[in-house]
Design a protein around this motif. Structure first.
Motif, PDB file in Angstrom:
ATOM      1  N   HIS A  16       0.975  -1.094   0.194  1.00 49.79           N
ATOM      2  CA  HIS A  16       0.049   0.083   0.047  1.00 49.79           C
ATOM      3  C   HIS A  16       0.927   1.259   0.146  1.00 49.79           C
ATOM      4  CE1 HIS A  16      -4.006  -2.073   1.293  1.00 49.79           C
ATOM      5  NE2 HIS A  16      -3.762  -2.021   0.062  1.00 49.79           N
ATOM      6  N   GLU A  17       1.643   1.251  -1.062  1.00 51.31           N
ATOM      7  CA  GLU A  17       2.742   2.224  -1.150  1.00 51.31           C
ATOM      8  C   GLU A  17       2.274   3.669  -1.821  1.00 51.31           C
ATOM      9  OE1 GLU A  17       2.076  -0.497  -4.303  1.00 51.31           O
ATOM     10  OE2 GLU A  17       3.093  -0.709  -2.354  1.00 51.31           O
ATOM     11  N   TRP A  18       2.924   4.589  -1.325  1.00 49.70           N
ATOM     12  CA  TRP A  18       2.581   6.111  -1.997  1.00 49.70           C
ATOM     13  C   TRP A  18       3.853   6.865  -1.915  1.00 49.70           C
ATOM     14  CZ3 TRP A  18       1.748   4.940   3.074  1.00 49.70           C
ATOM     15  CH2 TRP A  18       2.280   5.826   4.121  1.00 49.70           C
ATOM     16  N   PHE A  19       4.009   7.807  -3.041  1.00 51.76           N
ATOM     17  CA  PHE A  19       4.870   8.880  -2.843  1.00 51.76           C
ATOM     18  C   PHE A  19       4.627  10.379  -2.013  1.00 51.76           C
ATOM     19  CE2 PHE A  19       5.431   7.563  -7.381  1.00 51.76           C
ATOM     20  CZ  PHE A  19       6.886   7.479  -7.497  1.00 51.76           C
ATOM     21  N   SER A  20       5.795  10.492  -1.323  1.00 45.95           N
ATOM     22  CA  SER A  20       5.481  11.783  -0.655  1.00 45.95           C
ATOM     23  C   SER A  20       5.104  12.886  -1.434  1.00 45.95           C
ATOM     24  CB  SER A  20       6.739  11.956   0.187  1.00 45.95           C
ATOM     25  OG  SER A  20       7.937  12.299  -0.552  1.00 45.95           O
ATOM     26  N   ALA A  21       4.521  14.002  -0.935  1.00 42.60           N
ATOM     27  CA  ALA A  21       4.082  15.213  -1.766  1.00 42.60           C
ATOM     28  C   ALA A  21       5.187  15.663  -2.581  1.00 42.60           C
ATOM     29  CB  ALA A  21       3.228  16.153  -0.924  1.00 42.60           C
ATOM     30  N   ASP A  22       6.270  15.764  -1.928  1.00 44.40           N
ATOM     31  CA  ASP A  22       7.696  16.262  -2.553  1.00 44.40           C
ATOM     32  C   ASP A  22       8.292  15.355  -3.598  1.00 44.40           C
ATOM     33  OD1 ASP A  22       8.882  14.589  -0.911  1.00 44.40           O
ATOM     34  OD2 ASP A  22       9.944  16.287   0.170  1.00 44.40           O
ATOM     35  N   GLY A  23       7.848  13.897  -3.574  1.00 47.28           N
ATOM     36  CA  GLY A  23       8.599  13.119  -4.626  1.00 47.28           C
ATOM     37  C   GLY A  23       9.548  12.469  -4.235  1.00 47.28           C
ATOM     38  N   LYS A  24      10.179  12.904  -2.898  1.00 43.43           N
ATOM     39  CA  LYS A  24      11.402  12.386  -2.557  1.00 43.43           C
ATOM     40  C   LYS A  24      11.359  10.905  -1.913  1.00 43.43           C
ATOM     41  CE  LYS A  24      13.308  17.355  -1.906  1.00 43.43           C
ATOM     42  NZ  LYS A  24      13.866  17.940  -1.019  1.00 43.43           N
ATOM     43  N   LYS A  25      10.411  10.475  -1.280  1.00 48.58           N
ATOM     44  CA  LYS A  25      10.117   9.265  -0.779  1.00 48.58           C
ATOM     45  C   LYS A  25       9.129   8.503  -1.128  1.00 48.58           C
ATOM     46  CE  LYS A  25      12.545  10.611   3.968  1.00 48.58           C
ATOM     47  NZ  LYS A  25      12.215  10.623   5.073  1.00 48.58           N
ATOM     48  N   ILE A  26       9.163   7.348  -0.969  1.00 47.18           N
ATOM     49  CA  ILE A  26       8.070   6.322  -1.165  1.00 47.18           C
ATOM     50  C   ILE A  26       7.721   5.580   0.100  1.00 47.18           C
ATOM     51  CG2 ILE A  26       7.265   4.131  -2.122  1.00 47.18           C
ATOM     52  CD1 ILE A  26       8.651   4.774  -4.519  1.00 47.18           C
ATOM     53  N   TRP A  27       6.735   5.758   0.596  1.00 51.02           N
ATOM     54  CA  TRP A  27       6.105   5.294   1.917  1.00 51.02           C
ATOM     55  C   TRP A  27       5.326   4.053   1.719  1.00 51.02           C
ATOM     56  CZ3 TRP A  27       8.415   7.281   6.294  1.00 51.02           C
ATOM     57  CH2 TRP A  27       8.831   8.659   6.250  1.00 51.02           C
ATOM     58  N   PHE A  28       5.347   3.197   2.978  1.00 54.76           N
ATOM     59  CA  PHE A  28       4.604   1.814   2.819  1.00 54.76           C
ATOM     60  C   PHE A  28       4.122   1.276   4.109  1.00 54.76           C
ATOM     61  CE2 PHE A  28       9.234   1.486   2.130  1.00 54.76           C
ATOM     62  CZ  PHE A  28       9.199   0.539   2.740  1.00 54.76           C
ATOM     63  N   ASP A  29       3.192   0.478   4.104  1.00 55.90           N
ATOM     64  CA  ASP A  29       2.727  -0.290   5.365  1.00 55.90           C
ATOM     65  C   ASP A  29       3.771  -1.409   5.299  1.00 55.90           C
ATOM     66  OD1 ASP A  29       1.794  -2.070   6.986  1.00 55.90           O
ATOM     67  OD2 ASP A  29      -0.115  -2.461   5.774  1.00 55.90           O
ATOM     68  N   LEU A  30       4.572  -1.295   6.614  1.00 53.84           N
ATOM     69  CA  LEU A  30       5.678  -2.402   6.779  1.00 53.84           C
ATOM     70  C   LEU A  30       5.278  -3.350   8.130  1.00 53.84           C
ATOM     71  CD1 LEU A  30       8.700  -3.595   6.002  1.00 53.84           C
ATOM     72  CD2 LEU A  30       9.279  -1.648   7.697  1.00 53.84           C
ATOM     73  N   GLN A  31       5.446  -4.555   7.672  1.00 56.10           N
ATOM     74  CA  GLN A  31       5.071  -5.409   8.971  1.00 56.10           C
ATOM     75  C   GLN A  31       6.293  -6.461   9.116  1.00 56.10           C
ATOM     76  OE1 GLN A  31       1.007  -6.961   9.263  1.00 56.10           O
ATOM     77  NE2 GLN A  31       0.378  -5.102   7.892  1.00 56.10           N
ATOM     78  N   GLN A  32       6.831  -6.586  10.312  1.00 58.86           N
ATOM     79  CA  GLN A  32       8.362  -7.373  10.346  1.00 58.86           C
ATOM     80  C   GLN A  32       7.889  -8.244  11.654  1.00 58.86           C
ATOM     81  OE1 GLN A  32      11.009  -4.104  10.074  1.00 58.86           O
ATOM     82  NE2 GLN A  32      11.735  -4.621   8.237  1.00 58.86           N
ATOM     83  N   PRO A  33       7.556  -9.513  11.443  1.00 62.60           N
ATOM     84  CA  PRO A  33       6.897 -10.104  10.367  1.00 62.60           C
ATOM     85  C   PRO A  33       5.497  -9.676  10.324  1.00 62.60           C
ATOM     86  CG  PRO A  33       7.120 -11.641  12.097  1.00 62.60           C
ATOM     87  CD  PRO A  33       7.711 -10.561  12.655  1.00 62.60           C
ATOM     88  N   ARG A  34       4.723 -10.510   9.232  1.00 62.09           N
ATOM     89  CA  ARG A  34       3.365 -10.094   8.750  1.00 62.09           C
ATOM     90  C   ARG A  34       2.397 -10.310  10.302  1.00 62.09           C
ATOM     91  NH1 ARG A  34      -1.518 -12.833   7.484  1.00 62.09           N
ATOM     92  NH2 ARG A  34      -2.546 -11.848   5.793  1.00 62.09           N
ATOM     93  N   GLY A  35       1.703  -9.291  10.502  1.00 56.55           N
ATOM     94  CA  GLY A  35       0.698  -9.241  11.532  1.00 56.55           C
ATOM     95  C   GLY A  35       1.232  -9.279  13.126  1.00 56.55           C
ATOM     96  N   ALA A  36       2.723  -9.353  13.166  1.00 56.01           N
ATOM     97  CA  ALA A  36       3.195  -9.299  14.436  1.00 56.01           C
ATOM     98  C   ALA A  36       3.691  -7.753  14.818  1.00 56.01           C
ATOM     99  CB  ALA A  36       4.611 -10.087  14.628  1.00 56.01           C
ATOM    100  N   THR A  37       4.587  -7.095  14.240  1.00 56.68           N
ATOM    101  CA  THR A  37       5.081  -5.777  14.671  1.00 56.68           C
ATOM    102  C   THR A  37       4.844  -4.846  13.411  1.00 56.68           C
ATOM    103  OG1 THR A  37       6.952  -6.812  15.708  1.00 56.68           O
ATOM    104  CG2 THR A  37       7.204  -4.438  15.480  1.00 56.68           C
ATOM    105  N   PHE A  38       4.406  -3.724  13.732  1.00 57.36           N
ATOM    106  CA  PHE A  38       3.731  -2.771  12.576  1.00 57.36           C
ATOM    107  C   PHE A  38       4.605  -1.685  12.562  1.00 57.36           C
ATOM    108  CE2 PHE A  38       0.455  -5.380  14.543  1.00 57.36           C
ATOM    109  CZ  PHE A  38       0.002  -5.866  13.564  1.00 57.36           C
ATOM    110  N   PHE A  39       4.731  -0.891  11.273  1.00 54.27           N
ATOM    111  CA  PHE A  39       5.554   0.172  10.986  1.00 54.27           C
ATOM    112  C   PHE A  39       4.917   0.907   9.925  1.00 54.27           C
ATOM    113  CE2 PHE A  39       8.576  -2.921  12.700  1.00 54.27           C
ATOM    114  CZ  PHE A  39       9.370  -2.336  13.528  1.00 54.27           C
ATOM    115  N   VAL A  40       5.341   2.019   9.739  1.00 54.12           N
ATOM    116  CA  VAL A  40       5.011   3.028   8.493  1.00 54.12           C
ATOM    117  C   VAL A  40       6.539   2.938   8.010  1.00 54.12           C
ATOM    118  CG1 VAL A  40       4.477   4.890   7.167  1.00 54.12           C
ATOM    119  CG2 VAL A  40       3.094   3.934   8.655  1.00 54.12           C
ATOM    120  N   GLY A  41       6.847   2.477   6.758  1.00 54.88           N
ATOM    121  CA  GLY A  41       8.415   2.517   6.373  1.00 54.88           C
ATOM    122  C   GLY A  41       8.319   3.450   5.214  1.00 54.88           C
ATOM    123  N   GLY A  42       9.641   3.926   4.726  1.00 55.08           N
ATOM    124  CA  GLY A  42       9.755   5.072   3.863  1.00 55.08           C
ATOM    125  C   GLY A  42      11.310   4.725   3.068  1.00 55.08           C
ATOM    126  N   THR A  43      11.281   4.966   1.908  1.00 52.61           N
ATOM    127  CA  THR A  43      12.644   4.824   1.329  1.00 52.61           C
ATOM    128  C   THR A  43      12.968   6.079   0.615  1.00 52.61           C
ATOM    129  OG1 THR A  43      12.508   2.586   0.840  1.00 52.61           O
ATOM    130  CG2 THR A  43      13.943   3.788  -0.760  1.00 52.61           C
TER     131      THR A  43
END
Length: 420
Positions: A276-303
């Motif tokens: 469920h990835e999306w661009f930041s408004a300035d186009g510098k990052k891509i953010w996404f729903d990150l789970q490490q592992p699935r259903g256990a620990t939850f983050f919003v990640g960005g590259t």
């Protein structure tokens, strides 16, 4: 802009100084109220007797103080599948334009055949959509429609996005075999694994709006999906390898000129998921729903697209959301919550959330109580351009409508809503 809006604001506040009702959000709400559980003002932006849905979370609906949305004739028939992008066929489904200053709506389209596409170009002041094999655009000021492109017989495909300078449309072409799987299995729970396992070829393409030139830019037997242009770089296109998230390295980009393809996030452990990835408004990052592992620990990640550096903010199980988004200035995030049947299995996750980064985690604030909302319809949050409100769609009143919640907490005697 401020000077032109000021008289409207004065008019609204002068006639609406009475106390807002403080109510539990659910059926039979007034036009605006203060959510009893959160202390934030909520307003209904649509009230035309039809079903009204805002765009999918990563599709920008805004041009200035206007927002494009879909409206269809109300039906009591149950939905066969989740409403994600609202590309499902609707009864008299049309595009409308909502003025956020005065909440007045205008109808933009009049097509008897079903249409799809949630594509708005602020550069062109147009909304783009597709009817069968034909792509149209409607001017948001004049309401004039024009035919943009007709797909050839040997390449029937669908548009999903427009680039930053308004010159290219993009999308993916699916095989006839894939289309048949969708036709035979209309529910996502039925088609999702079938499409992934079939490994059928998909082709990414662009269409030059000015010349009509079709360019096939990438092809793979992966399920290429969620195609989004960067909001700032006209040549950068993001796409995903769709399928069970724990089985795919999902998030990719391609430069439509050089055809260079890059993986944005590589999974690091068994059952890790990112999506469920999306661009930041300035186009510098891509953010996404990150789970490490699935259903256990939850983050919003960005590259970071320039350096490849990754950032992640942890959140609690109840704060996980079907979709996240970020504010225009990148300082705030929002989420649309989730029901107990979703991946997080959250016992108390049915809220619209505001998130503020704090070190390596989010501080969460509940904005709207969504306990009366059926998450069969995904709320899909959007920050308004002025960052004062968060828009979402909901069905807690018995039909689908578009709402906005004020980010600033409201006093009981709060003034009426305005969009400065």
């Amino acid at each position: 802009m401020k000077q032109t809006i000021l008289p409207l604001l004065l008019a609204i506040t002068s006639i609406s100084s009475f106390a807002q009702p403080v109510l539990e959000t659910g059926p039979g709400m007034p036009a605006e109220w203060i959510d009893k559980a959160t202390g934030h003002k909520v307003v209904r932006l649509t009230n035309n007797g039809r079903n009204n849905l805002s765009f999918y979370f990563h599709n920008n609906p805004f041009v200035g103080h206007n927002m494009v949305y879909y409206s269809s004739a109300k039906t009591n028939a149950p939905r066969a599948a989740k409403v994600e992008t609202y590309n499902a066929v609707g009864n008299d489904k049309q595009l409308y334009l909502l003025n956020l200053e005065n909440r007045q709506s205008e109808r933009l389209t009049n097509h008897p055949a079903p249409m799809l596409g949630e594509i708005v170009s602020a550069k062109r002041n147009e909304a783009f959509y597709q009817v069968k094999d034909s792509v149209f655009a409607v001017n948001l000021s004049t309401k004039k429609e024009r035919l943009v492109y007709v797909f050839p017989e040997d390449f029937k495909a669908s548009i999903t996005t427009i680039n930053a300078d308004g010159t290219l449309l993009a999308g993916a072409r699916a095989t006839d075999e894939e289309k048949q799987i969708f036709k035979n299995n209309p529910s996502k729970s039925d088609y999702f694994n079938k499409i992934y396992e079939a490994k059928l070829r998909r082709t990414l393409f662009t269409v030059n709006i000015n010349t009509g030139k079709l360019d096939k830019i990438f092809s793979d037997t992966a399920w290429l999906n969620h195609i989004q242009f960067s909001p700032t770089d006209p040549a950068l296109l993001m796409f995903c390898h769709e399928g069970p998230w724990h089985k795919v390295d999902r998030i990719w980009t391609i430069n439509v000129n050089s055809k260079e393809v890059k993986l944005i996030h590589k999974r690091t452990m068994p059952m890790e998921i990112a999506g469920h990835e999306w661009f930041s408004a300035d186009g510098k990052k891509i953010w996404f729903d990150l789970q490490q592992p699935r259903g256990a620990t939850f983050f919003v990640g960005g590259t970071d697209l320039a350096t490849g550096t990754e950032t992640k903010y942890q959140l609690q199980r109840n704060e996980w959301s079907v979709h996240f988004t970020s504010s225009p200035d990148g300082k705030l995030f929002a989420g649309d919550g989730g029901d107990p049947n979703a991946v997080a299995k959250a016992p108390d996750g049915k809220w619209i959330y505001l998130f503020t980064p704090n070190g390596d985690h989010f501080n969460a604030e509940k904005l709207v109580n969504m306990k009366q909302h059926n998450y069969h319809l995904e709320p899909n949050v959007h920050f308004t351009p002025d960052q004062q409100w968060i828009l979402f769609r909901a069905n807690f009143e018995g039909k689908e409508d578009i709402y906005a919640v004020e980010i600033k907490p409201s006093m009981v005697n709060s003034e009426s809503m305005s969009f400065p």
